[in-house]
Design an enzyme around this catalytic site. Structure first.
Site, PDB file in Angstrom:
ATOM      1  N   GLY A 131      -5.762 -26.298  -0.690  1.00 19.80           N
ATOM      2  CA  GLY A 131      -5.358 -25.485   0.455  1.00 19.80           C
ATOM      3  C   GLY A 131      -6.064 -24.133   0.454  1.00 19.80           C
ATOM      4  N   THR A 137       6.901 -20.751  -0.215  1.00 22.58           N
ATOM      5  CA  THR A 137       8.244 -20.434   0.265  1.00 22.58           C
ATOM      6  C   THR A 137       8.952 -21.703   0.726  1.00 22.58           C
ATOM      7  OG1 THR A 137       7.374 -19.959   2.474  1.00 22.58           O
ATOM      8  CG2 THR A 137       7.595 -18.109   0.950  1.00 22.58           C
ATOM      9  N   HIS A 140       3.443 -15.592  11.884  1.00 19.99           N
ATOM     10  CA  HIS A 140       2.539 -16.301  10.984  1.00 19.99           C
ATOM     11  C   HIS A 140       1.650 -17.266  11.759  1.00 19.99           C
ATOM     12  CE1 HIS A 140       5.189 -14.740   7.846  1.00 19.99           C
ATOM     13  NE2 HIS A 140       4.272 -15.085   6.974  1.00 19.99           N
ATOM     14  N   LYS A 143       2.164 -22.749   9.383  1.00 16.66           N
ATOM     15  CA  LYS A 143       3.245 -22.447   8.444  1.00 16.66           C
ATOM     16  C   LYS A 143       4.444 -23.333   8.750  1.00 16.66           C
ATOM     17  CE  LYS A 143       5.917 -18.712   6.346  1.00 16.66           C
ATOM     18  NZ  LYS A 143       5.595 -19.200   4.992  1.00 16.66           N
ATOM     19  N   GLY A 177       4.123 -19.070  -5.227  1.00 21.30           N
ATOM     20  CA  GLY A 177       3.904 -18.372  -3.973  1.00 21.30           C
ATOM     21  C   GLY A 177       4.324 -19.180  -2.770  1.00 21.30           C
TER      22      GLY A 177
END
Length: 259
Positions: free
Chosen positions: A11, A96, A150, A154, A94
């Protein structure tokens, strides 16, 4: 030499982290995990020929890393971190999307295994400072709303940063509800609600990661905003986390707690 497994190496954040680790003294990318990747893809992901690449958790065996750096997806992060802790690997997360119960479960597992680690909703210094300033402002401005913006890819909403901001604000203000009698002619138009704090999520192309915290008072208003224009901005925080994770005695939530 500290060995790092980068989960989500295929990613955008995984690739930024890989580049940073390649240039960081005392650290090396010893392994990578990503859906669909395979051994032989080392050059594609800018790692050495000795780096082990895995397409799933089931493929990982042996002592492959000291640190598990996770930039995957909400659906994968909980089993990933659980796997890391059960195999004696310190997690730096990192990704979420973890629920409060999942975080508590992982913290207990880390305690049982005698391992430290970090879960950070955001590695950007501007975001960490925004949360700190918003918590302070909440003592004086109980009326507050959050807007987070964002990129369109996301998956989770609200963002982990926005939810963490709301939790910090709630800790530092008197219980308060803004406009409780609002009539919504369009369902959920007022956004999500965390203890009376409205959170609004925007997902659009062209954005990376941005947050505004809007405080309103009688005859005045305060807006705190942070903008991350490029994912490289998160790498300073990732670097700090990698360098400090061995000094942590438990699974810490929030980069601000190790600075």
């Amino acid at each position: 030499m500290q060995r790092v497994l980068v989960a989500g190496i295929n990613g955008a954040m995984g690739q930024y982290a890989t580049k940073m680790i390649n240039d960081l003294d005392g650290f090396e990318v010893s392994a990578g995990l990503g859906l669909g990747i395979k051994d032989g893809d080392q050059a594609k992901y800018h790692v050495s020929a000795d780096t082990k690449l895995y397409g799933s958790l089931d493929e990982i065996d042996g002592d492959v890393a000291d640190i598990w750096l996770d930039f995957t997806a909400p659906v994968a992060v909980y089993p990933d971190v659980k796997f890391a802790l059960n195999h004696g690997i310190r997690p730096v997360v990192g990704t979420t999307g973890l629920t409060d119960d999942q975080e508590k479960d992982l913290q207990q597992l880390a305690k049982d295994k005698g391992l430290g680690g970090l879960i950070a909703p955001n590695f950007g210094m501007s975001a960490v400072l925004l949360m700190k300033f918003a918590k302070e402002a909440a003592k004086y401005f109980p009326d507050v709303e959050i807007i987070e913006m964002h990129h369109e890819d996301k998956k989770d909403a609200p963002s982990g940063t926005a939810l963490s901001t709301a939790k910090l604000i709630a800790e530092n203000r008197e219980p308060h509800q803004t406009s409780p009698d609002t009539i919504e002619t369009l369902k959920d138009v007022r956004g999500g609600d965390y203890e009376g704090i409205k959170i609004h999520s925007v997902r659009l192309p062209g954005y990376v990661a941005h947050e505004q915290v809007l405080f309103g008072g009688k005859g005045e208003a305060l807006t705190i905003r942070q903008d991350s224009f490029d994912r490289s901005s998160f790498m300073s925080g990732v670097k700090v986390a990698l360098q400090k994770v061995n000094d942590l005695n438990g699974l810490v939530i929030g980069l601000e707690n190790i600075l």
